[in-house]
Design a protein around this motif. Structure first.
Motif, mmCIF file in Angstrom:
data_model
loop_
_atom_site.group_PDB
_atom_site.id
_atom_site.type_symbol
_atom_site.label_atom_id
_atom_site.label_comp_id
_atom_site.label_asym_id
_atom_site.label_seq_id
_atom_site.Cartn_x
_atom_site.Cartn_y
_atom_site.Cartn_z
ATOM 1 N N ASP A 65 49.993 21.739 11.156
ATOM 2 C CA ASP A 65 48.925 21.020 11.865
ATOM 3 C C ASP A 65 49.091 19.504 11.727
ATOM 4 O O ASP A 65 48.159 18.775 11.380
ATOM 5 C CB ASP A 65 47.544 21.445 11.348
ATOM 6 C CG ASP A 65 47.278 22.921 11.533
ATOM 7 O OD1 ASP A 65 47.799 23.485 12.504
ATOM 8 O OD2 ASP A 65 46.572 23.504 10.692
ATOM 9 N N ARG A 66 50.281 19.041 12.036
ATOM 10 C CA ARG A 66 50.577 17.612 11.877
ATOM 11 C C ARG A 66 49.717 16.757 12.795
ATOM 12 O O ARG A 66 49.523 17.080 13.965
ATOM 13 C CB ARG A 66 52.057 17.348 12.179
ATOM 14 C CG ARG A 66 52.494 15.938 11.846
ATOM 15 C CD ARG A 66 53.975 15.751 12.095
ATOM 16 N NE ARG A 66 54.280 15.520 13.500
ATOM 17 C CZ ARG A 66 55.507 15.313 13.969
ATOM 18 N NH1 ARG A 66 56.536 15.351 13.126
ATOM 19 N NH2 ARG A 66 55.718 15.107 15.247
ATOM 20 N N GLY A 67 49.203 15.676 12.217
ATOM 21 C CA GLY A 67 48.403 14.737 12.996
ATOM 22 C C GLY A 67 48.758 13.312 12.633
ATOM 23 O O GLY A 67 48.999 13.000 11.465
ATOM 24 N N ILE A 68 48.795 12.423 13.631
ATOM 25 C CA ILE A 68 49.068 11.007 13.421
ATOM 26 C C ILE A 68 47.845 10.232 13.888
ATOM 27 O O ILE A 68 47.425 10.356 15.042
ATOM 28 C CB ILE A 68 50.309 10.527 14.193
ATOM 29 C CG1 ILE A 68 51.530 11.358 13.824
ATOM 30 C CG2 ILE A 68 50.557 9.046 13.935
ATOM 31 C CD1 ILE A 68 52.045 11.122 12.441
ATOM 32 N N GLY A 69 47.249 9.451 13.005
ATOM 33 C CA GLY A 69 46.058 8.684 13.356
ATOM 34 C C GLY A 69 46.010 7.394 12.574
ATOM 35 O O GLY A 69 47.027 6.806 12.235
ATOM 36 N N GLY A 70 44.778 6.941 12.271
ATOM 37 C CA GLY A 70 44.594 5.731 11.509
ATOM 38 C C GLY A 70 44.230 4.510 12.321
ATOM 39 O O GLY A 70 44.149 3.412 11.758
ATOM 40 N N PHE A 71 44.028 4.645 13.644
ATOM 41 C CA PHE A 71 43.691 3.499 14.484
ATOM 42 C C PHE A 71 42.417 2.824 13.965
ATOM 43 O O PHE A 71 41.480 3.507 13.580
ATOM 44 C CB PHE A 71 43.482 3.980 15.929
ATOM 45 C CG PHE A 71 43.146 2.890 16.903
ATOM 46 C CD1 PHE A 71 44.148 2.129 17.469
ATOM 47 C CD2 PHE A 71 41.819 2.629 17.224
ATOM 48 C CE1 PHE A 71 43.823 1.123 18.370
ATOM 49 C CE2 PHE A 71 41.495 1.621 18.110
ATOM 50 C CZ PHE A 71 42.503 0.865 18.675
ATOM 51 N N PRO A 72 42.346 1.479 13.896
ATOM 52 C CA PRO A 72 43.311 0.531 14.471
ATOM 53 C C PRO A 72 44.202 -0.172 13.452
ATOM 54 O O PRO A 72 45.092 -0.915 13.851
ATOM 55 C CB PRO A 72 42.386 -0.490 15.127
ATOM 56 C CG PRO A 72 41.212 -0.556 14.184
ATOM 57 C CD PRO A 72 41.043 0.837 13.614
ATOM 58 N N PHE A 73 43.970 0.010 12.134
ATOM 59 C CA PHE A 73 44.676 -0.810 11.165
ATOM 60 C C PHE A 73 45.715 -0.058 10.352
ATOM 61 O O PHE A 73 46.443 -0.671 9.571
ATOM 62 C CB PHE A 73 43.673 -1.456 10.185
ATOM 63 C CG PHE A 73 42.667 -2.336 10.861
ATOM 64 C CD1 PHE A 73 43.067 -3.505 11.483
ATOM 65 C CD2 PHE A 73 41.322 -1.990 10.881
ATOM 66 C CE1 PHE A 73 42.143 -4.329 12.107
ATOM 67 C CE2 PHE A 73 40.395 -2.804 11.502
ATOM 68 C CZ PHE A 73 40.806 -3.974 12.129
ATOM 69 N N ARG A 74 45.807 1.282 10.499
ATOM 70 C CA ARG A 74 46.718 2.055 9.668
ATOM 71 C C ARG A 74 47.479 3.044 10.533
ATOM 72 O O ARG A 74 47.073 3.373 11.646
ATOM 73 C CB ARG A 74 45.954 2.830 8.588
ATOM 74 C CG ARG A 74 45.046 1.985 7.722
ATOM 75 C CD ARG A 74 44.471 2.789 6.583
ATOM 76 N NE ARG A 74 43.714 3.955 7.027
ATOM 77 C CZ ARG A 74 43.134 4.826 6.220
ATOM 78 N NH1 ARG A 74 43.252 4.672 4.907
ATOM 79 N NH2 ARG A 74 42.447 5.848 6.689
#
Length: 354
Positions: A68-77
């Motif tokens: 369940d890979r996810g890429i996030g962290g908007f807006p600074f990471r």
């Protein structure tokens, strides 16, 4: 006398421009748009880089899985989340819980990761399980490679099943490991510092005859550093051994109950893959250990012999061995045996590491 009238063709006053009134808001808006575009570009590059790394690992025989890979962290990471992580490499399988890796967008080469346990590793007839309350790592890298690694574990417990003659157990209230390339070396040497506080090792308790928790510290330099680029860890360790790799022990400290031990020297692996080398050390509270193995009658004689042997050497300076520590004969690891001076330590044999 009448007031003169203005000519009908006189220029009318122009309205003041409002550009500078709205310019700051326009600039801020453009910066926000540019930042958003940059974040999504960096995100796409992160995904591409991660996929490329997974492909290289797969080509090397290591199959990583991020559930369940996810890429996030908007807006600074930039933040990578996995519900669980696993590795399969030949006969070795490893699986752990959720992983969260975070890098600030302005420092993308500094990654902080947190991993949930337990970690379960199986290979051949060995099964290892590691549990912890908290595990966090920090990795700094550059275009040249790894620059600094730090790992901190709180409340760690480890058990290795399938080992002979009995399972291996160890625990520590806190474990810290730090590594970096040696700044003045050209042979890929790596400087390592490891500390364990409140450590409980049943095998060590049985050997020393005291149940108190231990505090350990190791400062060392591994020459011809391991690259972890082969098919398996034993193969990489073998490459390191054949290249003449050694562990230069700058300082090894053990404090347990009323006993203390400090040593310096060099260790490596022999042809049978057993620890070999020599440590120059000093200790306090050795008498209790001698009585345990040699009995009351011979313990005094052995202590006197060790003291005489140690006295032949130049005593270490207090800054090196610490106050209250008495110098010991060399601690030698030879052919699977451990010797203190000329005296082998009874019942202690070193098995091959792999």
């Amino acid at each position: 006398m009448g007031v003169p009238r203005m000519s009908d063709d006189a220029p009318a006053s122009r309205p003041r421009s409002r550009f500078w009134l709205f310019a700051p808001f326009t600039i801020v808006g453009l910066v926000i748009v540019a930042w958003c575009v940059a974040w999504f570009v960096i995100k796409d590059r992160t995904v591409d880089g991660l996929d490329a790394w997974l492909a290289r690992e797969a080509a090397a025989g290591r199959q990583w899985t991020c559930a369940d890979r996810g890429i996030g962290g908007f807006p600074f990471r930039i933040e990578l989340d996995c519900a669980s992580v696993s590795l399969r490499q030949g006969a070795l399988t490893a699986q752990a819980g959720a992983l969260q890796a975070v890098a600030q967008i302005y420092r993308p080469r500094h990654v902080i990761a947190r991993l949930n346990g337990p970690l379960q590793v199986t290979e051949g007839g060995l099964a290892t399980q590691v549990r912890w309350r908290q595990l966090e790592s920090s990795v700094r890298s550059s275009r040249e490679g790894l620059q600094q690694l730090a790992l901190i574990m709180d409340g760690g417990e480890m058990q290795v099943s399938g080992a002979t003659p009995e399972p291996i157990r160890a625990a520590a209230e806190r474990l810290e490991v730090y590594a970096r390339p040696s700044p003045s070396q050209t042979d890929e040497s790596v400087d390592v510092v490891a500390r364990a506080a409140g450590a409980a090792v049943p095998a060590l308790d049985a050997f020393l005859g005291t149940p108190e928790p231990a505090n350990l510290e190791l400062q060392a330099r591994a020459t011809h550093g391991l690259r972890l680029g082969g098919q398996s860890l034993p193969q990489e360790v073998e490459r390191w051994r054949e290249a003449g790799g050694a562990l230069d022990v700058v300082l090894l400290k053990l404090a347990k109950g009323n006993g203390r031990f400090e040593a310096r020297g060099r260790l490596g692996l022999d042809e049978e893959r057993r620890v070999q080398g020599r440590l120059e050390g000093a200790a306090q509270g050795l008498e209790a250990v001698l009585r345990r193995f040699m009995g009351e009658g011979r313990a005094g004689l052995a202590a006197g012999l060790l003291g005489a042997l140690a006295g032949r050497r130049e005593p270490p300076r207090q800054a090196e061995s610490g106050p209250g520590l008495q110098p010991l004969p060399p601690l030698r690891f030879e052919n699977g045996r451990v010797l203190l001076g000329p005296l082998p330590i009874p019942g202690l044999r070193l098995p091959p590491l792999y």
